[in-house]
Design a protein around this motif. Structure first.
Motif, PDB file in Angstrom:
ATOM      1  N   LEU B 140       0.850  -1.190   0.000  1.00  0.00           N
ATOM      2  CA  LEU B 140       0.000   0.000   0.000  1.00  0.00           C
ATOM      3  C   LEU B 140       0.885   1.238   0.000  1.00  0.00           C
ATOM      4  O   LEU B 140       2.045   1.198   0.397  1.00  0.00           O
ATOM      5  N   THR B 141       0.312   2.333  -0.489  1.00  0.00           N
ATOM      6  CA  THR B 141       1.028   3.603  -0.466  1.00  0.00           C
ATOM      7  C   THR B 141       0.351   4.502   0.552  1.00  0.00           C
ATOM      8  O   THR B 141      -0.874   4.625   0.562  1.00  0.00           O
ATOM      9  N   LEU B 142       1.151   5.102   1.425  1.00  0.00           N
ATOM     10  CA  LEU B 142       0.588   5.973   2.457  1.00  0.00           C
ATOM     11  C   LEU B 142       0.866   7.414   2.075  1.00  0.00           C
ATOM     12  O   LEU B 142       1.981   7.757   1.679  1.00  0.00           O
ATOM     13  N   MET B 143      -0.170   8.227   2.168  1.00  0.00           N
ATOM     14  CA  MET B 143       0.017   9.643   1.864  1.00  0.00           C
ATOM     15  C   MET B 143      -0.699  10.484   2.886  1.00  0.00           C
ATOM     16  O   MET B 143      -1.696  10.074   3.477  1.00  0.00           O
ATOM     17  N   SER B 144      -0.163  11.672   3.088  1.00  0.00           N
ATOM     18  CA  SER B 144      -0.766  12.614   4.001  1.00  0.00           C
ATOM     19  C   SER B 144      -1.813  13.420   3.236  1.00  0.00           C
ATOM     20  O   SER B 144      -1.865  13.356   2.013  1.00  0.00           O
ATOM     21  N   ALA B 145      -2.657  14.141   3.957  1.00  0.00           N
ATOM     22  CA  ALA B 145      -3.648  14.969   3.289  1.00  0.00           C
ATOM     23  C   ALA B 145      -3.945  16.167   4.159  1.00  0.00           C
ATOM     24  O   ALA B 145      -4.069  16.039   5.378  1.00  0.00           O
ATOM     25  N   SER B 146      -4.026  17.327   3.526  1.00  0.00           N
ATOM     26  CA  SER B 146      -4.456  18.508   4.261  1.00  0.00           C
ATOM     27  C   SER B 146      -5.706  19.024   3.580  1.00  0.00           C
ATOM     28  O   SER B 146      -6.144  18.464   2.580  1.00  0.00           O
ATOM     29  N   ARG B 147      -6.268  20.092   4.110  1.00  0.00           N
ATOM     30  CA  ARG B 147      -7.510  20.579   3.541  1.00  0.00           C
ATOM     31  C   ARG B 147      -7.290  21.035   2.095  1.00  0.00           C
ATOM     32  O   ARG B 147      -8.169  20.915   1.262  1.00  0.00           O
ATOM     33  N   ASP B 148      -6.118  21.556   1.802  1.00  0.00           N
ATOM     34  CA  ASP B 148      -5.883  22.094   0.473  1.00  0.00           C
ATOM     35  C   ASP B 148      -5.228  21.094  -0.463  1.00  0.00           C
ATOM     36  O   ASP B 148      -5.242  21.272  -1.669  1.00  0.00           O
ATOM     37  N   ASN B 149      -4.597  20.106   0.096  1.00  0.00           N
ATOM     38  CA  ASN B 149      -3.879  19.157  -0.748  1.00  0.00           C
ATOM     39  C   ASN B 149      -4.185  17.736  -0.289  1.00  0.00           C
ATOM     40  O   ASN B 149      -3.595  17.247   0.657  1.00  0.00           O
ATOM     41  N   PRO B 150      -5.130  17.088  -0.961  1.00  0.00           N
ATOM     42  CA  PRO B 150      -5.530  15.750  -0.509  1.00  0.00           C
ATOM     43  C   PRO B 150      -4.448  14.695  -0.758  1.00  0.00           C
ATOM     44  O   PRO B 150      -4.567  13.583  -0.261  1.00  0.00           O
TER      45      PRO B 150
END
Lengths: 111, 899
Positions: B140-150
């Protein structure tokens, strides 16, 4: 298609398996045995025994081997496999259940 | 019966044996039956019968030797095979006789299947082709997300926290994107730019990739920053740079001026985890300060220095869903423990397909659009072929009647017809693979204008071949079923009679009419869509006319590669611009981080425009930005609408300033003067800059039209990696030597990368890529249109031939050729009209979807419809009119005699 129309479908298979459970036999002997064991009640056209035998062989329930008979003739002897024995058991069980049920129904006294 | 399925592993070999030792089985069967008959005969003789009579009785009792043999063959599944072989032979003979039909059908299918192969190879490589690692579905690939950049990255600290906390994974590894490094085989050679990927020490172990030679990183090599300069070479880099020398392990190479020891080479089957780029080198994250130098901040400590994408392997037995919910929990923990990183930060685990079909990625959308369009072409081809085969089936009514009368089972006849379709489809599929090769070559002409290792992943491989086969077989069922079922309806009695069967049934024609309507509708849609695509791309080009592309030269520099600190880098750029401006033939020079249409990303800055009411749920906005110098706007020809551009005086000693684009001003200060307003960075009370000018909007790759954009002066925000834009008086390429000379005069060790004309970049972004897309959809539309024309022509011509007698009677009792023309064309006209209306509705729907997905645009383009619809209607009507005119010229005497 030549199916043993006089027999409930699948019964012929059961009979063949039962006969072969006693000893390995060739087709001719099986047809004799069928006749005598059922006191000539079961009327199977002799030829239709063979498609049934080949079907059982394809299912892996019986296996065939060429051997010589007591008269020194080559014949194809069929014998029961391990799977065949299991199949025989399950078919026997369901036959007994079924026939018991049918007997009960036909014996219902009318009126 | 239940047993049948359960022990298939036992019966399948038995059945195969029967198939492959057919002759022996036959011989044994004969011998077995002969034995039985002989026994029975002997029994009869023993009972006193004459030998002949005994034998006859034995045969009678057996019940027909031939029938029983046939029954045995059935149980052994032999007939299926022999029938199939006979059907294939018969089909091939029949198709050879009908050569014209065969060629047409194969060609039509080949075009459809070939186009789909090309489109699917694209979709497959960007979405479905599994990661080149063992058990790819567990990665799996883990990614972060913020309100402006999913789809945000993680910082090093966050990576360490996740790796320590996650229980659903057997390992979590981190990797950066491609990082430009200055590579030299030894200290004497000038460094060149290469693409490296910094990975955590267990990257290869987590992915399950064993190096081809040497070893992967040891855990201790990724523990202490700057301590262990080791490197694993990428597969292609090893081949090109070291001629696949197996003795490379243990050698040292220089990266950014430091010596690194080669410890291994990535294996042949591991080109890398990304679709479009394969790293040249892998180095441990611990070497980040050397390979990803940053003027400020600490990569290993700063929680907001986000440059890592995490790849994690699921622990044995751990389901994907559990991993996903665990990530959500971990992210909530981050928010609680580190509120300074901003609220609303989440983390998510993506499977390969989820990751590659992200909302912000455009490649898979093109893949889907192309594949769907290509499948539409296949559909048109199938309907066309179905129509042809239906006519052929009608001509074969008699043959079918004879077969049925002779006792063929209806299912047997259907099987025969389907076998014929299958043979046709497989021929078409084989030819389609050839067409697909050409199509994929067309796609491969696409190449990124970058010196970083890029890969065109489209190729004809087993997966694409498999797709072709599946497509061919399923299309055989699509176009073969109608004629097969039609043969079922054959009425034996009338079929056997001489001559035309009285087939008045509207019902039967209904099917063929529907086929033609579908063809017109789909081809209209395809032609419209390709036209729309061409026009949408053209619109992009006009938007970009804002930046004059000619007479611009560009080159990328990164002085950090030769270990310049920020002051030295700034001095270098100042001298570079000064000397370039003084070079004869140069009319302007400027600095930018990423020019319009550039392949890099724009830094997104968190800010609050003064006087703008933020939506209640957020405490700041993020706006893409660029850092440019005072020559930028003039050199690139971007007009300053209000206020001023940057000046040399806007340096660290002067008040902080910014320039916004028109969209920024209109969005945040609608109807008010933007110049003179303030912008707070990060949050209220943060650093403040004053807007000194408003620049014209310029389209930027990856940004929607009308996106607010911010320019900051280089002198106030110096950076190390910059692109120099040089405006020339003459052809820009004539100035490349001059530019190199200037750089060499400043520092001979400094690599110059991506030295090219701006027109090259422009061509890549706005001409090459779009041209491939336009060409591909154009070809699809053209093929579909041709097929639709052929289908319509065929239908009308067929009707005319069928109704020749009727036409003759009509003319004999006074109909004029004009009446006949109207009668016959009228039907074609109706079909075209219905098809056009359906096609129009389809096109509008597809236009909305496509524009929303690919062009971030919602409008309807009426011009496309005004051009395509009448043109298509005219062409299709011509196809109907030609055979009709022939009908009108029939002499009644001839027509009446025609039977």
């Amino acid at each position: 298609m030549s199916k043993p129309t006089d027999l409930v479908q699948g019964t012929l298979d059961l009979l063949i398996l039962k006969i072969l459970a006693l000893q390995p036999l060739h087709g001719w002997a099986i047809s004799r045995r069928l006749k005598t064991l059922s006191n000539d009640v079961l009327q199977v056209s002799e030829g239709s025994l063979y498609p049934a035998l080949h079907k059982l062989e394809q299912e892996g329930w019986i296996t065939a081997e060429w051997k010589t008979t007591e008269n020194n003739r080559r014949a194809k002897f069929y014998s029961l496999t391990r799977h065949g024995r299991r199949q025989l058991e399950s078919e026997t069980a369901s036959w007994i259940t079924l026939s018991a049920a049918i007997t009960q129904v036909v014996r219902l006294s009318e009126g | 019966m239940a047993m049948r399925v359960a022990h298939w592993w036992l019966t399948v070999p038995l059945r195969l044996r029967s198939l492959f030792s057919r002759r022996r089985v036959e011989r044994e069967m004969d011998e077995e039956i002969r034995f039985h008959i002989e026994q029975k005969t002997e029994e009869g003789i023993a009972a006193g019968l004459a030998p002949d009579a005994a034998r006859a009785a034995a045969l009678r009792a057996f019940g027909g030797v031939a029938q029983q043999q046939e029954a045995i063959r059935d149980t052994r599944g032999l007939n299926w095979l022999t029938d199939f072989v006979a059907d294939v032979r018969y089909a091939i003979r029949g198709l050879r006789r009908a050569g014209g039909l065969t060629v047409f059908v194969v060609l039509a299918l080949a075009l459809g299947i070939g186009l789909t192969a090309a489109a699917f190879s694209m979709l497959d490589s960007v979405v479905f082709r599994p990661y080149p690692v063992p058990q790819p579905e567990r990665v799996l690939t883990l990614m972060s997300a913020s309100r402006d950049n999913p789809f945000d990255s993680f910082s090093y600290r966050e990576f360490r926290d996740i790796a320590a906390a996650a229980r659903s994974f057997s390992g979590v590894a981190a990797a950066t994107g491609l990082v430009t490094v200055g590579y030299a085989p030894d200290a004497r050679t000038l460094p060149r730019v290469r693409g490296a990927m910094l990975v955590s020490g267990d990257y290869f172990r987590v992915l399950g990739v064993e190096p081809r030679i040497g070893r992967s990183f040891r855990p201790d090599e990724d523990q202490i920053p700057d301590r262990t300069p080791v490197v694993v070479l990428g597969r292609d880099f090893w081949k090109h740079e070291f001629a696949a020398d197996p003795g490379v392990v243990g050698r040292t190479i220089r990266l950014n001026g430091r010596e690194f020891t080669v410890v291994g080479v990535a294996p042949e089957r591991f080109p890398g985890m990304n679709v479009f780029s394969n790293p040249d080198l892998y180095a441990p994250l611990a070497m980040a300060n050397v390979l990803m130098p940053r003027p400020t901040g600490d990569f290993f400590e700063d929680r907001d220095d986000r440059r890592l994408v995490l790849r994690a392997r699921l622990a044995p037995g751990a389901p994907v869903a559990a991993a996903k919910s665990e990530m959500a929990v971990i992210a909530r923990g981050f928010e609680r423990d580190h509120p300074e990183s901003g609220g609303g930060r989440r983390a998510a685990a993506y499977t390969q397909v989820e990751l590659r079909t992200r909302a912000d990625d455009i490649n898979w959308k093109f893949g889907v659009v192309f594949t769907v369009l290509a499948l539409a072409v296949v559909l048109v081809a199938c309907t066309n072929v179905a129509g042809l085969l239906l006519s052929r089936a009608r001509a074969r009514t008699r043959e079918m009647a004879v077969r049925l009368a002779l006792g063929a089972g209806r299912s047997r006849v259907i099987r025969m017809m389907l076998t014929e379709s299958l043979v046709l489809a497989l021929l078409g599929g084989a030819a389609g693979v050839g067409v697909g090769f050409v199509g994929i070559e067309l796609l491969r002409t696409f190449s990124l204008p970058t010196e970083l290792p890029s890969a065109v992943p489209f190729r004809m491989d087993v997966r694409v071949l498999g797709a072709c086969l599946v497509l061919a077989v399923s299309s055989a069922f699509v176009f073969g079923l109608a004629p097969a079922l039609q043969s079922l309806r054959t009425d034996i009695v009338s079929g056997l009679k001489e001559g035309e069967v009285g087939e008045t049934g509207r019902r039967r024609m209904w099917g063929r009419n529907a086929l033609v309507v579908a063809q017109v509708a789909i081809s209209l849609t395809l032609v419209t869509v390709s036209f729309l695509m061409a026009r949408s791309f053209a619109a992009l080009v006009t938007e970009n006319a804002a930046v004059p592309k000619d007479q611009l030269l560009m080159a990328r520099f990164n002085p950090a590669l030769v270990r310049y600190d920020l002051d030295r880098a700034q001095r270098f750029y100042a001298q570079l611009i000064e000397r370039l401006a003084a070079t004869p033939g140069v009319t302007g020079a400027a600095l930018t981080r990423n020019p319009p249409l550039g392949l890099g990303n724009y830094d997104r800055i968190a800010l609050i425009p003064d006087g703008f009411d933020l939506p209640p749920d957020r405490d700041h906005l993020t706006v893409p930005s660029d850092v440019v110098d005072e020559g930028y706007f003039a050199t690139l020809g971007i007009a300053i609408r209000r206020g001023r551009g940057f000046r040399a005086a806007d340096d660290t000693t002067a008040p902080r300033v910014a320039v916004v684009n028109e969209a920024f001003a209109a969005r945040y200060w609608p109807g008010r003067e933007a110049v003179g307003r303030l912008i707070h960075f990060e949050r209220r009370g943060g650093e403040v800059v004053e807007v000194v000018g408003v620049a014209a909007d310029v389209h930027r790759e990856g940004l929607r039209k009308g996106t607010p954009f911010l320019y900051l002066p280089y002198a106030q925000r110096p950076a190390s990696g910059m692109i120099v834009m040089v405006k020339t008086a003459g052809p820009p390429l004539e100035m490349t030597d001059a530019l190199r000379g200037v750089v060499r005069g400043l520092d001979p060790d400094l690599p110059v990368s991506e030295l090219r004309t701006y027109a090259d970049l422009y061509r890549f972004a706005l001409v090459d890529g779009p041209a491939i897309a336009i060409r591909l959809t154009g070809i699809m539309g053209g093929v579909a249109l041709m097929l639709a024309i052929a289908g319509l022509y065929g239908l009308v011509a067929y009707n005319v031939s069928r109704r020749t007698r009727e036409i003759g009677i009509r003319m004999a009792i006074g109909a004029t050729p004009r009446d006949i023309l109207e009668l016959v064309t009228g039907q074609g006209l109706r079909l075209v009209a219905i098809g056009t209306v359906i096609g129009l509705a389809l096109s509008l729907a597809v236009e909305r979807l496509m524009k929303a997905a690919l062009f971030q645009d919602a409008g309807v383009d009426p011009v496309a419809y005004l051009v395509v619809v009448p043109a298509l209607a005219a062409v299709t009507l011509l196809a109907a009119w030609l055979p009709a005119r022939r009908a009108a010229r029939i002499a009644p005497t001839e027509a009446l005699r025609c039977e």
